[in-house]
Scaffold this active site. Structure first.
Site, mmCIF file in Angstrom:
data_model
loop_
_atom_site.group_PDB
_atom_site.id
_atom_site.type_symbol
_atom_site.label_atom_id
_atom_site.label_comp_id
_atom_site.label_asym_id
_atom_site.label_seq_id
_atom_site.Cartn_x
_atom_site.Cartn_y
_atom_site.Cartn_z
ATOM 1 N N PHE B 241 0.822 -1.217 0.000
ATOM 2 C CA PHE B 241 0.000 0.000 0.000
ATOM 3 C C PHE B 241 0.851 1.260 0.000
ATOM 4 O O PHE B 241 0.412 2.306 0.480
ATOM 5 C CB PHE B 241 -0.968 0.010 1.187
ATOM 6 C CG PHE B 241 -1.865 -1.195 1.270
ATOM 7 C CD1 PHE B 241 -2.648 -1.563 0.193
ATOM 8 C CD2 PHE B 241 -1.920 -1.965 2.422
ATOM 9 C CE1 PHE B 241 -3.458 -2.683 0.257
ATOM 10 C CE2 PHE B 241 -2.739 -3.089 2.486
ATOM 11 C CZ PHE B 241 -3.507 -3.444 1.407
ATOM 12 N N ILE B 468 2.531 -7.366 -5.141
ATOM 13 C CA ILE B 468 2.295 -7.018 -3.727
ATOM 14 C C ILE B 468 0.935 -7.544 -3.262
ATOM 15 O O ILE B 468 0.291 -6.984 -2.386
ATOM 16 C CB ILE B 468 2.446 -5.497 -3.496
ATOM 17 C CG1 ILE B 468 1.449 -4.694 -4.338
ATOM 18 C CG2 ILE B 468 3.853 -5.063 -3.833
ATOM 19 C CD1 ILE B 468 1.474 -3.181 -4.018
ATOM 20 N N GLY B 469 0.545 -8.652 -3.886
ATOM 21 C CA GLY B 469 -0.756 -9.220 -3.585
ATOM 22 C C GLY B 469 -1.782 -8.842 -4.630
ATOM 23 O O GLY B 469 -2.956 -9.209 -4.557
ATOM 24 N N THR B 470 -1.327 -8.087 -5.629
ATOM 25 C CA THR B 470 -2.210 -7.505 -6.629
ATOM 26 C C THR B 470 -2.561 -8.466 -7.753
ATOM 27 O O THR B 470 -3.584 -8.300 -8.402
ATOM 28 C CB THR B 470 -1.519 -6.274 -7.232
ATOM 29 O OG1 THR B 470 -0.126 -6.610 -7.418
ATOM 30 C CG2 THR B 470 -1.605 -5.095 -6.302
ATOM 31 N N PRO B 619 -10.144 -9.669 -15.046
ATOM 32 C CA PRO B 619 -11.297 -9.132 -14.303
ATOM 33 C C PRO B 619 -11.410 -9.675 -12.891
ATOM 34 O O PRO B 619 -11.964 -9.006 -12.018
ATOM 35 C CB PRO B 619 -12.492 -9.586 -15.166
ATOM 36 C CG PRO B 619 -11.930 -9.783 -16.536
ATOM 37 C CD PRO B 619 -10.519 -10.256 -16.336
ATOM 38 N N GLN B 625 -8.905 -6.102 -6.456
ATOM 39 C CA GLN B 625 -8.279 -4.815 -6.156
ATOM 40 C C GLN B 625 -9.324 -3.767 -5.797
ATOM 41 O O GLN B 625 -9.163 -3.008 -4.839
ATOM 42 C CB GLN B 625 -7.467 -4.339 -7.363
ATOM 43 C CG GLN B 625 -6.154 -5.057 -7.531
ATOM 44 C CD GLN B 625 -5.259 -4.831 -6.345
ATOM 45 O OE1 GLN B 625 -4.831 -3.712 -6.066
ATOM 46 N NE2 GLN B 625 -4.975 -5.876 -5.603
ATOM 47 N N GLU B 692 -5.704 1.431 -7.439
ATOM 48 C CA GLU B 692 -5.991 2.465 -6.451
ATOM 49 C C GLU B 692 -7.337 3.154 -6.678
ATOM 50 O O GLU B 692 -7.852 3.827 -5.793
ATOM 51 C CB GLU B 692 -4.864 3.516 -6.450
ATOM 52 C CG GLU B 692 -3.527 2.909 -6.064
ATOM 53 C CD GLU B 692 -2.390 3.914 -6.034
ATOM 54 O OE1 GLU B 692 -1.419 3.662 -5.310
ATOM 55 O OE2 GLU B 692 -2.451 4.945 -6.739
#
Lengths: 318, 730
Positions: B241, B468-470, B619, B625, B692
């Site tokens: 984050f 980063i987990g995305t 998707p 996210q 974001e």
């Protein structure tokens, strides 16, 4: 965490004796609070006595129709117990309002009574805190005190008692059964079990050195409608800003105990006496002597509103 | 490869792998615990010793004396790093305060020592024995009290167009309000952690870092060693984050510790140390003025922001979106920076917009009410298809805010909303609905990759991009598979190693689009090599089913790769399309809340949103996210705040019991719709960022729903029970 020695106790008397004879000894059961505090060196026991194998994990009827809850009964099991759900629903509801499923699986009845405050200044060992280090001052009183107590506080300490279970126990007039190091058993009314901070906020309970909680006994069921309402900053897994345990009778009389606002689980006879006059009167009586800070003065209004909500729901059901 | 003209048709458009919802390819490794995180590199550094950071007990001042004797004598202690023995350290250009403090102390919990021992417990225990005498100095910790001391922090701090003062003065309807947002902590799951090992003068750091190449440069600069001697490895990251954009104390202390004790050392910053030791999103004070005609059409809009940081730090650019989101000929934005001695402020998920929209989108709700215009319609009326500061000569590359608002409103059932506050009851709940626009800049960054085919026809991609987990692993694999005509299962992706080509990294929601564009560039180069090997003209060769085809001829990738395999490397570099076109992502948030009539407890009942962010590469992970970001928006609206003790100068609630983030019970049904969009000016992927966008505006939708439910207009986040009760009583 300071190094410590460890033993697994096999009977209650021996556990109490060991605790009485070793300076700095502590009992450990679920460890859900003690271990965290040890990691931060807020608690620094030299010796841990594991009481998990003492067999104090039964819930049984007492001769006079009450319920004896072994000190090691896990919060999850206590909340799910048939007799508790039927006769002491407020206790079950209070337990389920606390912590998380994982923690309730570990946490015990005795340990829950002994959990320590969540005051953030207590938790940061670089800050002054009379509870953690006698005479070091209070960081919270002029600091961030939004979550802290407004009743039973002193010039030395405004820490809140964090338990939900203990609030219900207080409402139900439980007694705490103990055995001391010299083998003597006694029963402490829960009203006397937790101490007010006064000048000695580091002294939190009536337990003497080595004294172990063996069970908590509830008097025979009192009937009525049992409610526990906990108001907090998120929907789950947070300590109470304000909680109210109540049992309403058909005739409009009721008893109340409060969490999140007291230095100990809070109950006043005058609040119960005001039950028939409604939420505002109960709140006024309960809050007599309240001492607030700029950050936590909202709790007074929130107590009244929480009570209003309980009365409103009661009326809706009636 | 240079991207300087809008993309035409290209292999990504086939959409056989790209644009299809896929499970993450690293998922099995993660849920089985076989994906090693930085603190668990027993495989790479089996004999690592344990370091425990000691943080400063004061916020500002000096260390007068340190007594290490008791700590050094404690069981298992191997060494202690302090400013006195660490040697001369440089300071990275991206961290504001030195990562190892002393004798000067710049903020509370700034690292002042690292105690290294044979076990974790011994290190932690001995750290408590380090005795430090401080000479505390007065500091400044109160943004509101020092607001007047704010200065213009320079570069791009202020913008203006037309005549704001004149336009605002003569506007028929005026909004002029002050809003505040508190300091936020990233609260990612994995703490900052590093395992460090030296081999001669070569340093390897297995760490948790979003930006590998930045990190290499910062470590080299801080330690005063050549960049070539630093290797960063960060294949798995348990959330960042923004808190791991930069090298933090764990990496520097681990490196110094490993040097001192002559064996690998690992350091994790403990949870209770993180909020004060690492970075946070700075608090803001915001003033928004909007002047409109009686139909709500904006004529003048102004947004001023005050935030604080340590000397040498930067502002929270919360007026960013106000430069681009709504129409109006007369405009101004300004950022003012107040020097404070709190811990270092820096980027957190959608820096600028995340908190800027918390304020701006309440202001729009206030304008809607003042003009008696539906809040969705108000935003549509104020849509603008070009950069309103620059004028029509700088259009948006793509902008579907209106579609998001309309589609989102339809799906959410917005038409059922009663515009008059406090009208809807459901049992003990007052019920209301709110809307807010979502806006986040689209940034593009140069990004490189290496891609190869091995003798078995397997595709391998290497890039220092991070996940980063995305879901980076998966979209990188999808891109390679699409480009080379293979299935996802035939692709191996290796990320997060400074030995791989430099990528865009993960930050500012630029990672997905930029990093896959880099893979696209490398894949185009590999396609050319494969076609050449096959003897086919590169522009006519077809890549599908593991084959390179030309008319009715075909050859397998494996045969073309040969025994040694075939590799290509390239990067995607950008021209001035982001100057000629404003590039941004858009959306609309809808929220329904219930507010308890007595206790003012707020419960979010449902959330919905529609988002336009170019091509959605995966998707499934894009939805993850967005709903994760919406959840963070709920946190910002209702509970998240670092509480500042302005006497001691620190964040008081520095653990996860007291710093509230939403739990499952706080988050209801979240419906996410993606609006079809291809942005040919963003990259050959025609994608934009989406990581974001979902936080931007989400919290304001909650705040506006609370207003609709109760008639209480709160402008100081988070909107907690105490504030609601006070507003009600007022």
């Amino acid at each position: 965490m300071r190094p410590f020695t460890y033993e697994r106790a096999t009977d209650v008397a021996a556990a109490a004796r060991a605790a009485g004879s070793v300076q700095g000894a502590r009992f450990i059961a679920g460890g859900t609070n003690l271990l965290d505090l040890m990691k931060l060196q807020i608690e620094t026991p030299t010796h841990l006595i594991d009481v998990n194998h003492l067999g104090l994990d039964r819930i049984e009827r007492t001769d006079d129709g009450g319920l004896r809850i072994g000190a090691l009964v896990r919060n999850t099991d206590l909340a799910a117990d048939k007799a508790v759900r039927r006769d002491y629903a407020v206790l079950s509801r209070a337990l389920l309002a606390g912590a998380s499923g994982q923690l309730r699986n570990k946490a015990t009845t005795g340990g829950n009574l002994l959990q320590r405050t969540r005051c953030p200044y207590f938790y940061d060992t670089r800050m002054p805190c009379n509870k953690r280090k006698a005479g070091s001052g209070c960081g919270a009183m002029q600091g961030m005190s939004r979550s802290l107590a407004i009743l039973g506080v002193s010039d030395a300490c405004i820490a809140q008692h964090p338990s939900d279970m203990a609030v219900a126990m207080r409402l139900l007039d439980a007694q705490v059964d103990t055995m001391s190091a010299d083998g003597v058993a006694r029963a402490i009314p829960i009203a006397d079990f937790h101490l007010l901070p006064g000048d000695t906020p580091h002294k939190e309970t009536a337990l003497k050195a080595g004294e172990i909680i063996t069970s908590v006994t509830l008097p025979k069921p009192i009937g009525g409608t049992h409610v526990y309402r906990k108001v907090r900053d998120r929907a789950s897994y947070a300590f109470a800003l304000v909680s109210v345990a109540a049992v309403f009778d058909k005739d409009g009389s009721a008893r109340f105990a409060f969490g999140g606002i007291g230095a100990k689980p809070w109950r006043t006879p005058t609040a119960d006496a005001a039950a028939k006059q409604g939420a505002k009167a109960v709140a006024e009586a309960a809050l007599s002597g309240a001492r607030t800070t700029h950050h936590n003065d909202f709790k007074k209004l929130l107590v009244e509103r929480t009570l209003t909500s309980l009365y409103r729901q009661r009326e809706a059901r009636a | 490869m240079k991207f300087d003209t809008p993309a035409g048709p290209n292999p990504i458009d086939r959409g056989r792998v790209i644009g299809i919802p896929h499970d993450r390819i690293d998922g099995a490794a993660k849920v089985t615990g076989s994906a090693p995180y930085a603190y668990e590199r027993h495989d790479a550094a089996p004999n690592a010793a344990y370091g425990w950071m000691v943080g400063s007990a004061i916020a500002k001042g000096r260390i007068a004396a340190m007594d290490l004797r008791a700590a050094e004598a404690a069981p298992g202690v191997l060494g202690i790093v302090t400013h006195a023995n660490a040697g001369k350290l440089g300071k990275g250009s991206m961290n504001t305060a030195p990562l190892l403090g002393g004798p000067q102390v710049d903020h509370y919990e700034q690292a002042v020592a690292l105690v290294i021992a044979d076990t974790f417990e011994n290190a932690r225990d001995a750290a408590k024995l380090v005795r430090i005498d401080y000479a505390a100095a007065d500091g400044r910790f109160d943004l509101a009290a020092d607001q007047a001391r704010g200065v213009n922090p320079g570069k791009d701090a202020d913008t203006a167009a037309g005549d704001f003062d004149g336009g605002f003065a003569k506007a028929a309807v005026k909004i002029d309000q002050r809003y505040t947002t508190p300091d936020h902590s990233h609260a990612m799951m994995e703490p900052h952690a590093t395992t460090a090992a030296w081999n001669g003068d070569k340093l390897t750091l297995w760490t948790s870092n979003q930006m590998i190449a930045w990190g290499v440069g910062e470590v080299a600069k801080t330690l005063g060693i050549p960049k070539d001697n630093v290797r960063l490895v960060s294949p798995y990251i348990g959330g960042g984050f923004g808190s791991k954009l930069f090298v933090r104390a764990d990496a520097i202390l681990a490196a110094l510790g490993a040097k001192q004790v002559g064996r690998p050392v690992k350091v994790a910053i403990a949870r209770h140390q993180i909020p004060n030791n690492t970075t946070h999103r700075p608090a803001t004070i915001q003033r928004i003025r909007i002047g409109a005609n009686k139909d709500g059409v904006i004529d003048a809009i102004g947004h001023e922001v005050w935030s604080g940081d340590l000397p040498g730090g930067g502002p929270e650019t919360a007026a960013q979106q106000t430069r681009l989101l709504y129409r109006g000929p007369n405009r101004m934005t300004a950022h003012r920076l107040v020097t404070l001695d709190l811990p270092e402020g820096n980027a957190m998920r959608a820096p600028g917009e995340a908190v800027g929209l918390l304020a701006l989108e309440i202001a729009m709700d206030e304008l809607a009410e003042a003009c008696n215009v539906d809040p969705v319609e108000l935003r549509i009326r104020n849509d603008v298809q070009y950069d309103p500061e620059a004028g029509p000569q700088r259009p948006f590359s793509s902008r579907k805010l209106v579609e998001c608002l309309r589609t989102g409103a339809d799906h959410f059932g917005w038409a059922k909303r009663d515009p008059k506050p406090g009208q809807v009851r459901d049992g003990r709940w007052m019920v209301g609905m709110g809307v807010a626009a979502a806006f986040r800049n689209n940034l593009v960054q140069k990004s490189g990759a290496r891609i190869g085919v091995d003798a078995k026809g397997r595709i391998i991609v290497e890039t220092d991009m991070t996940d980063i987990g995305t879901g980076s692993y998966t979209i990188v694999a999808q891109t390679a598979a699409e480009m080379l005509g293979v299935t996802l299962e035939q692709v191996t992706v290796r990320l997060g190693d400074s030995r791989f080509p430099v990528s865009a990294g993960s930050g500012g929601q630029w990672g997905a689009n930029s990093a896959t564009a880099g893979v696209y560039a490398a894949a185009m180069a590999l396609r050319a090599k494969l076609a050449e090997q096959a003897g086919y003209p590169a522009d006519q060769a077809l890549f599908e089913d593991g084959l390179v085809k030309l008319a009715n001829k075909s050859q397998t990738l494996a045969s073309l790769a040969g025994r040694d395999g075939l590799w290509a490397e390239d990067s995607m570099d950008y021209g001035d399309l982001d100057k000629r076109y404003a590039q941004a992502t858009f959306g609309a948030h809808f929220c329904e809340v219930g507010v308890d009539i007595d206790t003012a407890e707020v419960r979010v009942r449902r959330m919905g949103g529609a988002f336009a962010a170019g091509r959605i590469l995966n998707p499934k992970s894009a939805r993850s996210q967005v709903i994760g970001a919406m959840t963070m928006g709920v946190g910002a609206a209702l509970m998240e705040a670092l509480d500042v003790d302005t006497r001691f100068g620190f964040f008081v609630n520095h653990d996860m019991a007291e710093y509230m983030v939403p739990v499952h019970a706080d988050i209801p049904q979240q419906d996410v719709l993606f609006i079809d969009e291809l942005d040919d000016k963003s990259s050959p992927m025609k994608a934009k960022g989406v990581g974001e966008l979902g936080i931007c505006g989400a919290g304001a939708a909650v705040a506006n729903a609370i207003y609709n439910a109760t008639g209480l207009r709160l402008r100081d986040y988070p909107l907690t029970i105490d504030k609601l009760l006070k507003a009600q009583a007022a």
